[in-house]
Design an enzyme around this catalytic site. Sequence first.
Site, PDB file in Angstrom:
ATOM      1  N   GLY A 163       0.874  -1.242  -0.116  1.00  0.00           N
ATOM      2  CA  GLY A 163       0.007  -0.027  -0.004  1.00  0.00           C
ATOM      3  C   GLY A 163       0.782   1.142   0.159  1.00  0.00           C
ATOM      4  O   GLY A 163       2.115   1.365  -0.089  1.00  0.00           O
ATOM      5  N   HIS A 164       0.274   2.306   0.199  1.00  0.00           N
ATOM      6  CA  HIS A 164       0.840   3.628   0.126  1.00  0.00           C
ATOM      7  C   HIS A 164       0.996   4.368   1.526  1.00  0.00           C
ATOM      8  O   HIS A 164       1.126   5.632   1.718  1.00  0.00           O
ATOM      9  CB  HIS A 164       0.149   4.779  -0.708  1.00  0.00           C
ATOM     10  CG  HIS A 164       0.105   4.023  -2.294  1.00  0.00           C
ATOM     11  ND1 HIS A 164      -0.615   4.852  -3.330  1.00  0.00           N
ATOM     12  CD2 HIS A 164       0.705   3.155  -2.653  1.00  0.00           C
ATOM     13  CE1 HIS A 164      -0.170   4.273  -4.486  1.00  0.00           C
ATOM     14  NE2 HIS A 164       0.421   3.175  -4.202  1.00  0.00           N
ATOM     15  N   GLY A 165       0.689   3.623   2.485  1.00  0.00           N
ATOM     16  CA  GLY A 165       1.095   3.977   4.030  1.00  0.00           C
ATOM     17  C   GLY A 165      -0.188   4.657   4.534  1.00  0.00           C
ATOM     18  O   GLY A 165      -1.646   4.433   4.173  1.00  0.00           O
TER      19      GLY A 165
END
Length: 404
Positions: free
Chosen positions: A245-247
Amino acid sequence: MASIAFVFKVLCVSFLFIFVASRPTIRPKTFNVQRHGSKPDGKTDNANVFTSIWSRACKRKSGSSKIYVPKGIFYLGGVEFVGPCKNPIEFVIDGTLLAPANPSDIKQDTWINFRYINNLSISGSGTLDGQGKQSWPLNDCHKNLNCPKLAMTMGFAFVNNSNIKDITSLNSKMGHFNFFSVHHFNITGVTITASGDSPNTDGIKMGSCSNMHISNTNIGTGDDCIAILSGTTNLDISNVKCGPGHGISVGSLGKNKDEKDVKNLTVRDVIFNGTSDGIRIKTWESSASKILVSNFVYENIQMIDVGKPINIDQKYCPHPPCEHEQKGESHVQIQDLKLKNIYGTSKNKVAMNLQCSKSFPCKNIELIDINIKSNGLENSSSIAVCENVDGSMSGKMVPQHCLN
């Protein structure tokens, strides 16, 4: 006479106790969707049966209601569950709710949508299967104005004093869980899963929300694990595993007029594993609104091979050409951030990027015990990059800080 009166009082109290103890407990009325006509064959659209059951449960006045989805695969077209309801509703899902594979078969923004409800509880060992794989190649709206509108899996709007527990969301077409104007809501024990290359499949997304708690949740997806948008306040995130994911992202912010402040965020005891970002705040470089991002605490955060472990990006522009040179810097003010006990490894040499606005520099950024090393590079020493940021540091500091 006194002794007789005393005995009489004791008998009265005893009878009262027996009467209260023997009164039947008012249990919620259970609506088993299969017994009311739903078919767990994975083919029959059960949307009308579900909405009919919801209407009956919602209108019931004499006690709470429980809607039960037993084991089995219940195909479900787009549905909306709308309140207000007379009493609390418990929605227990032990089976699988299956979305249409064809995105055009869902005629609304969200596959399963809850609106205008108080005291809603969603739980169970079941799965929300968004069947998103067929839709992901169509998600090219940044370059195709005629792209189809894809549905999010489950949405909540104007829902208060409610919770979700233990549910699994699998392969959403776009975002998994979306919250708008939701207050006092708990999310715990939830599992969110989609492939790392699935576009715009945010795990949990919220805007204009307050007093939400997210805990003991595993999120692996193709976009932000958690996205925190305009107007969100008093958010507590703990014991979350994120990756891929992107955090955990705040923003993007500042693109639209009339956006609201984002404040009072706590993120603690979180693991980022193989994500593109970890701690992330992103604001548009030529922003249309002046808002405040403040009072954030990030504590006890582990980074495992994260692309950008700590990333404040106030020149956010995902699809160039960008307008920074023409319209100026971001007008979003970031201040009062504490980052404490952040440790682990970075995929890149820049482990800490604090790129703040020249017009509205970041203020009071507090770094305490940061230890993030570069992994897999010839020179394993990591670095920090700072622009327009004031703050303080204490304790261990890897990479070496660059605060003013």
